[in-house]
Write a protein that holds these residues in place. Structure first.
Motif, PDB file in Angstrom:
ATOM      1  N   TYR A  32       0.980  -1.366  -0.118  1.00 11.56           N
ATOM      2  CA  TYR A  32      -0.147  -0.036   0.099  1.00 11.56           C
ATOM      3  C   TYR A  32       0.682   1.312   0.006  1.00 11.56           C
ATOM      4  O   TYR A  32       0.564   2.180  -0.806  1.00 11.56           O
ATOM      5  CB  TYR A  32      -1.009  -0.163   1.226  1.00 11.56           C
ATOM      6  CG  TYR A  32      -1.821   1.200   1.456  1.00 11.56           C
ATOM      7  CD1 TYR A  32      -3.119   0.908   0.304  1.00 11.56           C
ATOM      8  CD2 TYR A  32      -1.827   2.213   2.175  1.00 11.56           C
ATOM      9  CE1 TYR A  32      -4.157   1.981   0.221  1.00 11.56           C
ATOM     10  CE2 TYR A  32      -2.798   3.078   2.047  1.00 11.56           C
ATOM     11  CZ  TYR A  32      -3.732   3.022   1.055  1.00 11.56           C
ATOM     12  OH  TYR A  32      -4.692   4.141   1.195  1.00 11.56           O
ATOM     13  N   GLY A  33       2.005   1.312   0.897  1.00 13.28           N
ATOM     14  CA  GLY A  33       2.644   2.582   0.886  1.00 13.28           C
ATOM     15  C   GLY A  33       3.484   2.802  -0.372  1.00 13.28           C
ATOM     16  O   GLY A  33       3.298   3.553  -0.954  1.00 13.28           O
ATOM     17  N   ALA A  34       4.503   1.642  -0.836  1.00 11.11           N
ATOM     18  CA  ALA A  34       5.177   2.036  -1.941  1.00 11.11           C
ATOM     19  C   ALA A  34       4.269   1.966  -3.203  1.00 11.11           C
ATOM     20  O   ALA A  34       4.602   2.726  -4.068  1.00 11.11           O
ATOM     21  CB  ALA A  34       6.365   0.865  -2.002  1.00 11.11           C
ATOM     22  N   GLY A  35       3.224   1.244  -3.311  1.00 10.03           N
ATOM     23  CA  GLY A  35       2.632   0.881  -4.540  1.00 10.03           C
ATOM     24  C   GLY A  35       1.535   1.980  -4.745  1.00 10.03           C
ATOM     25  O   GLY A  35       0.868   2.451  -5.971  1.00 10.03           O
ATOM     26  N   ILE A  36       1.022   2.630  -3.690  1.00  8.11           N
ATOM     27  CA  ILE A  36      -0.020   3.721  -3.597  1.00  8.11           C
ATOM     28  C   ILE A  36       0.197   5.014  -3.017  1.00  8.11           C
ATOM     29  O   ILE A  36       0.417   6.125  -3.531  1.00  8.11           O
ATOM     30  CB  ILE A  36      -1.309   3.037  -3.127  1.00  8.11           C
ATOM     31  CG1 ILE A  36      -1.833   1.823  -3.653  1.00  8.11           C
ATOM     32  CG2 ILE A  36      -2.484   4.410  -3.171  1.00  8.11           C
ATOM     33  CD1 ILE A  36      -3.090   1.240  -3.201  1.00  8.11           C
ATOM     34  N   ASN A  43       8.089   7.029  -8.546  1.00  7.31           N
ATOM     35  CA  ASN A  43       8.072   6.952  -9.933  1.00  7.31           C
ATOM     36  C   ASN A  43       9.236   7.685 -10.474  1.00  7.31           C
ATOM     37  O   ASN A  43       9.670   7.443 -11.819  1.00  7.31           O
ATOM     38  CB  ASN A  43       6.777   7.408 -10.438  1.00  7.31           C
ATOM     39  CG  ASN A  43       5.861   6.331 -10.387  1.00  7.31           C
ATOM     40  OD1 ASN A  43       5.936   5.153 -10.219  1.00  7.31           O
ATOM     41  ND2 ASN A  43       4.478   6.887 -10.529  1.00  7.31           N
ATOM     42  N   ALA A  44       9.862   8.576  -9.835  1.00  7.76           N
ATOM     43  CA  ALA A  44      11.254   9.136 -10.172  1.00  7.76           C
ATOM     44  C   ALA A  44      12.331   8.084 -10.495  1.00  7.76           C
ATOM     45  O   ALA A  44      13.301   8.583 -11.245  1.00  7.76           O
ATOM     46  CB  ALA A  44      11.631  10.062  -9.483  1.00  7.76           C
ATOM     47  N   ILE A  45      12.453   6.912  -9.825  1.00  5.39           N
ATOM     48  CA  ILE A  45      13.258   5.945 -10.078  1.00  5.39           C
ATOM     49  C   ILE A  45      12.911   4.806 -11.151  1.00  5.39           C
ATOM     50  O   ILE A  45      11.517   4.248 -10.999  1.00  5.39           O
ATOM     51  CB  ILE A  45      13.600   5.341  -8.550  1.00  5.39           C
ATOM     52  CG1 ILE A  45      13.921   6.464  -7.669  1.00  5.39           C
ATOM     53  CG2 ILE A  45      14.805   4.093  -8.722  1.00  5.39           C
ATOM     54  CD1 ILE A  45      13.901   5.880  -6.298  1.00  5.39           C
ATOM     55  N   LEU A  47      13.345   0.916 -12.477  1.00 10.25           N
ATOM     56  CA  LEU A  47      13.693  -0.483 -12.178  1.00 10.25           C
ATOM     57  C   LEU A  47      13.404  -1.396 -13.330  1.00 10.25           C
ATOM     58  O   LEU A  47      12.102  -1.588 -13.788  1.00 10.25           O
ATOM     59  CB  LEU A  47      13.286  -0.901 -10.860  1.00 10.25           C
ATOM     60  CG  LEU A  47      13.697  -2.252 -10.435  1.00 10.25           C
ATOM     61  CD1 LEU A  47      15.017  -2.442 -10.228  1.00 10.25           C
ATOM     62  CD2 LEU A  47      12.763  -2.896  -9.281  1.00 10.25           C
ATOM     63  N   GLY A  48      14.346  -1.817 -13.960  1.00 13.26           N
ATOM     64  CA  GLY A  48      14.171  -2.592 -15.333  1.00 13.26           C
ATOM     65  C   GLY A  48      13.300  -1.860 -16.343  1.00 13.26           C
ATOM     66  O   GLY A  48      12.485  -2.510 -16.775  1.00 13.26           O
ATOM     67  N   GLY A  49      13.416  -0.588 -16.406  1.00 21.05           N
ATOM     68  CA  GLY A  49      12.491   0.124 -17.393  1.00 21.05           C
ATOM     69  C   GLY A  49      11.271   0.661 -16.940  1.00 21.05           C
ATOM     70  O   GLY A  49      10.542   1.286 -17.759  1.00 21.05           O
ATOM     71  N   PHE A  50      10.702  -0.001 -15.835  1.00 23.83           N
ATOM     72  CA  PHE A  50       9.493   0.449 -15.216  1.00 23.83           C
ATOM     73  C   PHE A  50       9.843   1.548 -14.196  1.00 23.83           C
ATOM     74  O   PHE A  50      10.903   1.475 -13.386  1.00 23.83           O
ATOM     75  CB  PHE A  50       8.726  -0.728 -14.768  1.00 23.83           C
ATOM     76  CG  PHE A  50       8.428  -1.752 -16.000  1.00 23.83           C
ATOM     77  CD1 PHE A  50       7.363  -1.381 -16.936  1.00 23.83           C
ATOM     78  CD2 PHE A  50       9.192  -2.790 -16.017  1.00 23.83           C
ATOM     79  CE1 PHE A  50       7.243  -2.298 -17.871  1.00 23.83           C
ATOM     80  CE2 PHE A  50       8.980  -3.747 -17.061  1.00 23.83           C
ATOM     81  CZ  PHE A  50       8.026  -3.512 -17.996  1.00 23.83           C
ATOM     82  N   LYS A  51       8.715   2.347 -13.981  1.00 26.90           N
ATOM     83  CA  LYS A  51       8.695   3.307 -12.676  1.00 26.90           C
ATOM     84  C   LYS A  51       8.564   2.437 -11.538  1.00 26.90           C
ATOM     85  O   LYS A  51       7.628   1.476 -11.448  1.00 26.90           O
ATOM     86  CB  LYS A  51       7.517   4.387 -12.790  1.00 26.90           C
ATOM     87  CG  LYS A  51       7.741   5.273 -14.080  1.00 26.90           C
ATOM     88  CD  LYS A  51       6.668   6.338 -14.221  1.00 26.90           C
ATOM     89  CE  LYS A  51       6.719   7.187 -15.339  1.00 26.90           C
ATOM     90  NZ  LYS A  51       5.710   7.868 -15.440  1.00 26.90           N
ATOM     91  N   LEU A  52       9.282   2.745 -10.540  1.00 28.88           N
ATOM     92  CA  LEU A  52       9.470   2.038  -9.252  1.00 28.88           C
ATOM     93  C   LEU A  52       8.155   2.051  -8.633  1.00 28.88           C
ATOM     94  O   LEU A  52       7.691   0.707  -7.971  1.00 28.88           O
ATOM     95  CB  LEU A  52      10.430   2.386  -8.128  1.00 28.88           C
ATOM     96  CG  LEU A  52      10.793   1.702  -7.267  1.00 28.88           C
ATOM     97  CD1 LEU A  52      11.322   0.302  -7.522  1.00 28.88           C
ATOM     98  CD2 LEU A  52      11.996   2.359  -6.162  1.00 28.88           C
ATOM     99  N   GLY A  53       7.266   2.949  -8.628  1.00 32.83           N
ATOM    100  CA  GLY A  53       5.939   2.805  -7.779  1.00 32.83           C
ATOM    101  C   GLY A  53       5.091   1.952  -8.760  1.00 32.83           C
ATOM    102  O   GLY A  53       4.152   1.226  -8.051  1.00 32.83           O
ATOM    103  N   PHE A  54       5.045   2.091  -9.988  1.00 36.45           N
ATOM    104  CA  PHE A  54       4.403   1.060 -10.714  1.00 36.45           C
ATOM    105  C   PHE A  54       4.623  -0.191 -10.528  1.00 36.45           C
ATOM    106  O   PHE A  54       4.075  -1.277 -10.276  1.00 36.45           O
ATOM    107  CB  PHE A  54       4.585   1.442 -12.283  1.00 36.45           C
ATOM    108  CG  PHE A  54       3.718   0.482 -13.120  1.00 36.45           C
ATOM    109  CD1 PHE A  54       2.588   0.605 -13.635  1.00 36.45           C
ATOM    110  CD2 PHE A  54       4.758  -0.512 -13.851  1.00 36.45           C
ATOM    111  CE1 PHE A  54       1.893  -0.299 -14.250  1.00 36.45           C
ATOM    112  CE2 PHE A  54       4.128  -1.514 -14.754  1.00 36.45           C
ATOM    113  CZ  PHE A  54       2.851  -1.324 -15.144  1.00 36.45           C
TER     114      PHE A  54
END
Length: 87
Positions: A32-36, A43-45, A47-54
């Motif tokens: 919930y915390g990191a995902g929402i 999302n500024a970071i 990971l593997g081409g995807f935004k970290l929040g996503f």
């Protein structure tokens, strides 16, 4: 059941609930915390081409959950040995 056994069982259960509370708190923050809640700053970071929040919203929380299962198994094995409930 003796009074000593009852006290031992209560201490065992209290320690088990402490582990559960901490591990579920970690899972809550990962899912919930990191995902929402913190998705926009994460999302500024990338990971593997995807935004970290996503990534946390779709895959990261599942990985964290599976890792926490193994951590819980290890903690419970130690707790069982500590209180003499191991096989």
């Amino acid at each position: 059941m003796k009074n000593n056994d009852k006290d031992k069982a209560q201490r065992y259960w209290k320690e088990n609930l402490t582990y559960l509370t901490i591990l579920l708190g970690v899972w809550f923050m990962a899912s919930y915390g990191a995902g929402i809640l913190f998705a926009e700053p994460l999302n500024a970071i990338r990971l593997g081409g995807f935004k970290l929040g996503f990534w946390f919203a779709h895959q990261g929380s599942i990985y964290v959950f599976v890792l926490l299962i193994f951590v819980y198994i290890r903690l419970m094995n130690k707790l069982d040995k500590k209180y003499g409930y191991d096989e």
